[in-house]
Design a protein around this motif. Sequence first.
Motif, short mmCIF file in Angstrom:
data_model
loop_
_atom_site.label_atom_id
_atom_site.label_comp_id
_atom_site.label_asym_id
_atom_site.label_seq_id
_atom_site.Cartn_x
_atom_site.Cartn_y
_atom_site.Cartn_z
N CYS A 90 -7.39 -0.46 -6.40
CA CYS A 90 -6.06 -0.27 -5.83
C CYS A 90 -4.99 -0.42 -6.90
N CYS A 138 -8.75 3.52 -2.49
CA CYS A 138 -9.76 2.62 -1.95
C CYS A 138 -10.77 3.39 -1.12
N CYS A 186 -2.41 5.89 -1.29
CA CYS A 186 -2.96 6.83 -2.24
C CYS A 186 -4.38 7.24 -1.87
N GLY A 187 -5.06 6.43 -1.10
CA GLY A 187 -6.42 6.78 -0.70
C GLY A 187 -7.47 6.43 -1.74
N CYS A 230 0.83 -1.20 0.00
CA CYS A 230 0.00 0.00 0.00
C CYS A 230 0.86 1.25 0.00
S1 SF4 Z 1 -5.89 1.99 -3.07
FE1 SF4 Z 1 -5.84 1.85 -0.86
S2 SF4 Z 1 -4.70 -0.01 -0.44
FE2 SF4 Z 1 -4.32 0.48 -2.55
S3 SF4 Z 1 -2.45 1.68 -2.48
FE3 SF4 Z 1 -4.13 3.13 -2.42
S4 SF4 Z 1 -4.46 3.47 -0.25
FE4 SF4 Z 1 -3.25 1.62 -0.42
#
Ligand code: SF4
Lengths: 178, 305, 557
Positions: free
Chosen positions: A89, A51, A48-49, A45
Amino acid sequence: MWLTSKIKQILMVMKPGIVTLDYPRQPAPAPATFRGQPVWDHHKCLGCGGCANHCPARCILTRDVCQELRVMLYDGSRCTYCGRCADVCPEEAITMSNNFQTACDDKNDITTRLELFMLTCQRCGRCYEMEKTNVIDRMELRGFRYDNLESRALIRQTTDTFSPETLAATEQYQRPSR
Amino acid sequence: MNPTTETAWLLVGTNLLLFLALAPLFDGIVRRVAARVQNRQGPPLWQPLYDLLKLLGKENIDAVGILPFRLAPLVALASILCVVMILPVAGRATALTPYADTLTLIYLLTLGGVAVLVGAFSGKNIFALIGASREMTTMIMVEPILFMILLLGVIKTGSLELTTVLYGTPAGDYGWSGLIMIVIALFALQAFVGRQPFDIAEAEQELLGGPFIEYSGPNYALFKYYMMIKQMFYAYLPIAVFVPLLHSGLLVVDLILQLLLTALVFLVIGLLAATHPRYRIDQALNYFAGLFVLALGAVAGALFG
Amino acid sequence: MRKELEAQLAAQLRDEVVCVEKTDQRTIFIDVKREAIRRAARIVTEAGGRYMCGVGYDNIARDGTLGMVHTFSMDRNDHFICVRTKVPAIDPVMESITPDLPSAGWSEREFMDMLGMQFTNHPKPKRLVLADDWPAGIYPLRKEVPYDLVPPGADDVAYQLDEAPPGTKIVPIGPFHPSLHEPEHFAVYVDGETIKGCDYRGFMTHRGIEKLCQTQVSYNEVPFIAERICGICGSVHATAFSQAVESAGGIKIPRRAEYIRTLMLEIERIHSHLLWLGVAGHLIGFDTVFMQAWRVREQLMWLCERLTGNRKTYGMVLIGGVRRDITPEIADDIRAVVKKIEEELRVIHRAIEKDSSIHKRTKGVGTITKEETIAWGLIGPVARARGVDIDARRDHPYAAYNDMKFDVPVLTDCDVWSTLVVRVLETYEAIRIIHQVLDKMPAGPIFVELKDKIPALRHAITTVEAPRGESTHYVITGEDNRPDRWRVRAPTYTNLQAVPLMLLNEQFGDFPIIMGSIDPCFSCTDRVAVIDLQSGKASSMTRRELEFLSREQLHRA
Ligand code: SF4
Ligand code: SF4
């Protein structure tokens, strides 16, 4: 009529035998493609936010405690296991596990908390833009985020630079009630 | 057959114990049969007993606060236990049998039914009221059929005495009237035990348990127990009346045979219950009326035939 | 079609028609002045329109008006006609069309509650959706009301039931009752054992989904939420919403995705009909049918687990396509499972079709005539069991249905038994469609990338034939990457309105099965309102008080 139907009914029920399981002594395994509880791989992870932006249940919260530290909190008690988070993700840090037996008496037992050390994006502080999907997916929630982890509420407020005031303000956040 | 008083009292005790212990088991059999018909594992055979124990352990909620409401379950259970006590065991009179006759039996059975009605009416719950009125109609239609069955015995044996009426018929010949009566008993069985298609009074889907809706905890347990024992009595009755005793001379053998046959009746009950929808009250009434006319015919046949 | 209608409207309404526009092949929007709404609705009905639903929306920020759309379906020539009007927010009065079209009753009452509109001459202008203690003057679907508003509750208000016919007793069915499965309240007026009338107070499972999706989430989260409108026809709602947005935004999705959507919809139909068959058995007290039907259904649930990752709430549909592809292995799996289901269902069907004890409880029960069915605009198996030949899959083909060959079973016995037969026959048809889908499915992508934003303020309407009847979704696109207005009309919303009619003069013992025969889904029907109203009342009440209260209620009856 009545009698033939009854005989047919008896015949109908004879064939299959007992089909119910002696659960929980005889557990029912879930297939490999099952979408159960999502699990995070904190090595992958990157915070990035994405999800959190796409979770329809809004049960992934993002909070920037300071410039370097971002906390991601997955509140399993509200998760609908839709698997959208795993879809979006970019790092494939989320897998939908086979676990569906998540009943527990403390919701912290099904909560995942990631604390991630972050570098700052030159453009917008924190940054998130979907690469994979399309324009209807885009949600403008870039920068620093201040969801309230205590009351597990998403707060739609972001800043381009880290702001201790907003952080303090969202700490006071209360859910609406009577 | 004139057993000594001591064995006669022993018989009372045995009968009581047997009914108290086996009624939940037989209920368990019905549930198990239903489960098998539905391809399920089903509950343990003793589940009804566990249910009773659990209910007995709960708080007694006096939902209405008037005496009849509290007394009704006690009266119901007591009346059915009285029935059990006067019942001859495998053709042998108990110490209490001589004090009663066929009419007493019918009175006591009706008393149980009336207790259910009193309990239901005192609750003033609309579901209980509808359930009670259904129960009452059913009773009015079904009790006479029971009465006819016993009456046939009375006519055939020429006596009102319980042992003779209950166990005397098969010894005399059935005749065609007897045969008709067996069929009637079979067709009325589900109504006697209050199971599908004739569980109209309780009708969970419409009336949520009808007459018993206000009951909970130990009071409800008493009613449940009453229902189970009544059920066992009604399953036991046709066996006693229509199946000739083995007359092995040994009480135990006779008794075991009778109980096995009763278990068989419960299998039939379970099967019928699991393969029928519930009838509506108007449909059920038509059905009972038909049976009643038939029974009347059979009795008339026995009288004049 | 449009020309004729336009000519008629112009002839009869003259300058009260503002404009007629045709947005796509199917949909015709007619804007009329508010004075003409009732006449316009009548003209459309006379031209063959079947009333679907009303949609109210808040347009105050733009021109200070509230909008109202009455939507009609032309089943014979594949058109949707939307009669649109607007009223100023300060004086939101228009004429009710309910006296002409009884099925519009609820739609109008809904927007009295939710938007504060007023309809003159409405026969029953009572509260429908909002809680009894919701303060007057707060209209939750108006934009100025926040989505998480929690007004204070009140104890001293209660819904006034309709006057009971003389000589009857009120039997309260619900809010909790074993034959309802969901919290709803029916007051059934019985005379002895005969039902003489019935009043309905429902909408107790408010979750505020429409408001939520108009204010909080973005387009592609809505399908997942839409899917949770209903536990049984989830894919239907997700598909209908996605289609509406696609139609508004002019998005063309890959053919393969349409096939997969069709597949999911038909799997869902099999699932739903088997579930219903079981529930129907349970409602007449025949639990063996219940268990057997559900035993057969279980294989399908397992199949879906392998196919989509979950037993229900498949999560397959997104705007622009679907999420998971059908591999050849899973296709074989599907074929095998549906074949087995067909065999086993035929066994059940044969075992019950001639059973006189089931006929006793279902034949001649819940009868209403074909004319009444049409007048109340009933849909789905309920209508098809009464000789009304409508099916959105055939009349307004969507997804891949125009490539499919299937029959629409229509029976004319008008009772509960024929709804049962219709549903069983439809299940066979669904299996037929699944085989065709798997055989004909073209190769290609399953998802389309989108480059442009969806333009705002486009109106679109779609219907999807859910197992219970058509689900109608109306979408007005919005600016913030989310719909400005999204209206869901589930099939039960329409069918439930006619239940009092079906119940009239039937036996009380038949209430569960008549109710059950429309396959009611209350959570679909209730989706709208604002907030989850957790009443703080119940928890602060002692048990004794609660007991007392509940008994009071019953005694009053
Ligand atoms: S989508 Fe969520 S789990 Fe995937 S990298 Fe971004 S913050 Fe991490
Ligand atoms: S599975 Fe769905 S609901 Fe659960 S965290 Fe992921 S996106 Fe949210």
